[in-house]
Design a protein around this motif. Sequence first.
Motif, PDB file in Angstrom:
ATOM      1  N   THR A   1     -88.566 -49.353 -64.240  1.00 60.05           N
ATOM      2  CA  THR A   1     -88.146 -50.417 -63.323  1.00 60.05           C
ATOM      3  C   THR A   1     -89.055 -51.630 -63.466  1.00 60.05           C
ATOM      4  N   ALA A   2     -90.377 -51.392 -63.534  1.00 61.27           N
ATOM      5  CA  ALA A   2     -91.320 -52.500 -63.669  1.00 61.27           C
ATOM      6  C   ALA A   2     -91.109 -53.244 -64.987  1.00 61.27           C
ATOM      7  N   ALA A   3     -90.904 -52.513 -66.074  1.00 64.85           N
ATOM      8  CA  ALA A   3     -90.677 -53.158 -67.376  1.00 64.85           C
ATOM      9  C   ALA A   3     -89.390 -53.974 -67.359  1.00 64.85           C
ATOM     10  N   LEU A   4     -88.331 -53.428 -66.779  1.00 68.39           N
ATOM     11  CA  LEU A   4     -87.063 -54.159 -66.707  1.00 68.39           C
ATOM     12  C   LEU A   4     -87.196 -55.410 -65.841  1.00 68.39           C
ATOM     13  N   LEU A   5     -87.932 -55.301 -64.739  1.00 68.71           N
ATOM     14  CA  LEU A   5     -88.162 -56.483 -63.896  1.00 68.71           C
ATOM     15  C   LEU A   5     -88.826 -57.594 -64.702  1.00 68.71           C
ATOM     16  N   ALA A   6     -89.863 -57.237 -65.460  1.00 67.88           N
ATOM     17  CA  ALA A   6     -90.565 -58.240 -66.261  1.00 67.88           C
ATOM     18  C   ALA A   6     -89.645 -58.845 -67.302  1.00 67.88           C
ATOM     19  N   GLU A   7     -88.829 -58.025 -67.940  1.00 69.42           N
ATOM     20  CA  GLU A   7     -87.937 -58.509 -68.986  1.00 69.42           C
ATOM     21  C   GLU A   7     -86.808 -59.368 -68.430  1.00 69.42           C
ATOM     22  N   GLN A   8     -86.558 -59.247 -67.122  1.00 69.20           N
ATOM     23  CA  GLN A   8     -85.483 -60.023 -66.508  1.00 69.20           C
ATOM     24  C   GLN A   8     -86.015 -61.158 -65.639  1.00 69.20           C
TER      25      GLN A   8
ATOM     26  N   TRP B   1     -91.124 -44.262 -75.718  1.00 63.69           N
ATOM     27  CA  TRP B   1     -90.519 -45.502 -76.196  1.00 63.69           C
ATOM     28  C   TRP B   1     -90.690 -46.658 -75.207  1.00 63.69           C
ATOM     29  N   LEU B   2     -91.180 -46.363 -73.996  1.00 62.56           N
ATOM     30  CA  LEU B   2     -91.339 -47.390 -72.972  1.00 62.56           C
ATOM     31  C   LEU B   2     -92.751 -47.978 -72.945  1.00 62.56           C
ATOM     32  N   ARG B   3     -93.692 -47.265 -73.504  1.00 62.38           N
ATOM     33  CA  ARG B   3     -95.108 -47.620 -73.313  1.00 62.38           C
ATOM     34  C   ARG B   3     -95.431 -49.043 -73.753  1.00 62.38           C
ATOM     35  N   ASP B   4     -95.009 -49.426 -74.934  1.00 59.21           N
ATOM     36  CA  ASP B   4     -95.341 -50.763 -75.431  1.00 59.21           C
ATOM     37  C   ASP B   4     -94.687 -51.841 -74.568  1.00 59.21           C
ATOM     38  N   ARG B   5     -93.451 -51.625 -74.185  1.00 56.45           N
ATOM     39  CA  ARG B   5     -92.749 -52.601 -73.333  1.00 56.45           C
ATOM     40  C   ARG B   5     -93.480 -52.782 -72.007  1.00 56.45           C
ATOM     41  N   PHE B   6     -93.961 -51.696 -71.448  1.00 55.50           N
ATOM     42  CA  PHE B   6     -94.639 -51.757 -70.155  1.00 55.50           C
ATOM     43  C   PHE B   6     -96.018 -52.416 -70.291  1.00 55.50           C
ATOM     44  N   GLU B   7     -96.819 -51.953 -71.209  1.00 57.05           N
ATOM     45  CA  GLU B   7     -98.213 -52.408 -71.282  1.00 57.05           C
ATOM     46  C   GLU B   7     -98.327 -53.866 -71.695  1.00 57.05           C
ATOM     47  N   ARG B   8     -97.347 -54.376 -72.404  1.00 53.03           N
ATOM     48  CA  ARG B   8     -97.404 -55.775 -72.820  1.00 53.03           C
ATOM     49  C   ARG B   8     -97.096 -56.746 -71.686  1.00 53.03           C
ATOM     50  N   ARG B   9     -96.382 -56.273 -70.637  1.00 50.33           N
ATOM     51  CA  ARG B   9     -95.860 -57.238 -69.679  1.00 50.33           C
ATOM     52  C   ARG B   9     -96.155 -56.929 -68.215  1.00 50.33           C
ATOM     53  N   VAL B  10     -96.638 -55.726 -67.903  1.00 48.80           N
ATOM     54  CA  VAL B  10     -96.779 -55.347 -66.495  1.00 48.80           C
ATOM     55  C   VAL B  10     -98.246 -55.050 -66.158  1.00 48.80           C
ATOM     56  N   PRO B  11     -98.854 -55.832 -65.256  1.00 44.60           N
ATOM     57  CA  PRO B  11    -100.195 -55.477 -64.779  1.00 44.60           C
ATOM     58  C   PRO B  11    -100.105 -54.266 -63.853  1.00 44.60           C
ATOM     59  N   ALA B  12    -101.168 -53.479 -63.797  1.00 47.47           N
ATOM     60  CA  ALA B  12    -101.147 -52.260 -62.996  1.00 47.47           C
ATOM     61  C   ALA B  12    -102.427 -52.132 -62.186  1.00 47.47           C
ATOM     62  N   LEU B  13    -102.274 -51.770 -60.931  1.00 49.71           N
ATOM     63  CA  LEU B  13    -103.397 -51.428 -60.062  1.00 49.71           C
ATOM     64  C   LEU B  13    -103.410 -49.912 -59.949  1.00 49.71           C
ATOM     65  N   LEU B  14    -104.236 -49.254 -60.767  1.00 52.30           N
ATOM     66  CA  LEU B  14    -104.296 -47.799 -60.790  1.00 52.30           C
ATOM     67  C   LEU B  14    -105.414 -47.309 -59.884  1.00 52.30           C
ATOM     68  N   GLY B  15    -105.231 -46.130 -59.364  1.00 52.36           N
ATOM     69  CA  GLY B  15    -106.224 -45.586 -58.433  1.00 52.36           C
ATOM     70  C   GLY B  15    -106.237 -46.320 -57.106  1.00 52.36           C
ATOM     71  N   HIS B  16    -105.126 -46.897 -56.718  1.00 53.63           N
ATOM     72  CA  HIS B  16    -105.007 -47.643 -55.462  1.00 53.63           C
ATOM     73  C   HIS B  16    -104.024 -46.920 -54.534  1.00 53.63           C
ATOM     74  N   ARG B  17    -104.468 -46.638 -53.331  1.00 53.98           N
ATOM     75  CA  ARG B  17    -103.638 -45.949 -52.341  1.00 53.98           C
ATOM     76  C   ARG B  17    -103.164 -46.945 -51.287  1.00 53.98           C
ATOM     77  N   LEU B  18    -101.877 -46.911 -51.001  1.00 56.23           N
ATOM     78  CA  LEU B  18    -101.300 -47.795 -49.985  1.00 56.23           C
ATOM     79  C   LEU B  18    -101.605 -47.251 -48.595  1.00 56.23           C
ATOM     80  N   HIS B  19    -102.222 -48.066 -47.751  1.00 61.09           N
ATOM     81  CA  HIS B  19    -102.514 -47.602 -46.390  1.00 61.09           C
ATOM     82  C   HIS B  19    -101.926 -48.504 -45.314  1.00 61.09           C
TER      83      HIS B  19
END
Length: 424
Positions: A185-192, A268-286
């Motif tokens: 979903t994140a990769a498609l959002l970036a591509e669109q 097959w999604l990894r390159d599409r995602f990593e090139r265009r989507v920033p990620a906040l890993l290890g973050h918990r929504l509170h």
Amino acid sequence: MDDLVVVGAGPYGLSIAAHAAGAGLDVRLLGRPMASWRDHMPDGMYLKSEPWSSNLSAPDGRHTLAEYCATRGLAAEHGTPLPIGTFSEYGMWFARRAAPEVEEVTVTEVTPQGDGFRVHTAEGPPLLTRTVALAVGVMPFAHHPQTLRDLPPGHYSHSSGHRDLTRFAGLEVAVLGAGQAALETAALLAEQGARPCLVARRARLNWNAVPQPLNRPALRALRDPHSGLGTGWRSWAWSELPWAVRRLPAATRERIAATALGPAGAWWLRDRFERRVPALLGHRLHRAVAVGERTRLGLTTRSGESVVLDTAHVIAATGFTPDLARLELLDAGLRAALETVGDGGTPELSPGFESSWPGLFFAGLLTAPSFGPSMRFVHGAGFTAGRLVRGVRKRLGARGPLPGSAGEARCPRAAAGHPKTYLR
């Protein structure tokens, strides 16, 4: 009175109905064919599983995905991702050729009626049936994080609520999750044209490896066998031995259903995602607060640091939680009477997928704590359809034959005179 009513016309419902008709049962199939795939997945998505492990099940073994693709001049090859749209069309093709006629009605309630069931629909008089198979898919079980539930509806949504992501072009979108749905979903959002940011509790993302060739030296194949759920002996066990999973203690089955084949992205999604989507890993929504038309998310890192993220919209790609309490079309008293797996909210099932209420059968996600993780995937439809229909025949035999039904396969009656609507 019908022998069997199948509620839901996705891969499981279509497969069950095909096997039931082939067994000579008087079966009716209710729902919108392939509704989840046609209505709840964005354009541009691909099937994560291999084409050869994504077949719907007919009793004669025909009507496979490869057969459909061959009729359209399309490739259904190992190691080549297949568009979701192609898979949806395959399901429609299967429905026309292998299953009884689908009645596109909205099922509103299933209640006990004497020695059988009354199935209420929004379009006409209720149906009477001796047995029911609930193959309602995943949509009743979409999971929204508790933190988001106090937000105004327009501020957040579930990933399954979007057929078209172009509405987010130019907007910031926070995508919650770390599985395939979140990553794609994140990769498609970036591509669109949107500006997505992935937010995940996990410290790192998991990615599936490029699939090994189907034809390999015998020793390599023995060490790391292929299966409908991936390579390796553990995946092979979940894929090929769901009957053995059911024999395990309830607590073990619940743990397997909750943890096996955890969140991971397709290779097959990894390159599409990593090139265009920033990620906040290890973050918990509170915390989540509406600020005008925007949403402010309060996040906490693994070290305890607070982070604030302002966004135009939040998409929760947080999966589906099977729970009988959320299956509102099933009579409340009947739901409360069902035996469940351990401490969970899913039905305890017989080897033939029959619940503790005689004649009530389940298929799909709700059966994963009974039969294992293959029930979360299309691949599980073949095992389910054959076993469930044998269970129905056993139940019908215990009740005595229905007059005029022995040995003759019949297609269900169409809901003539009523407008077509969709299964909720």
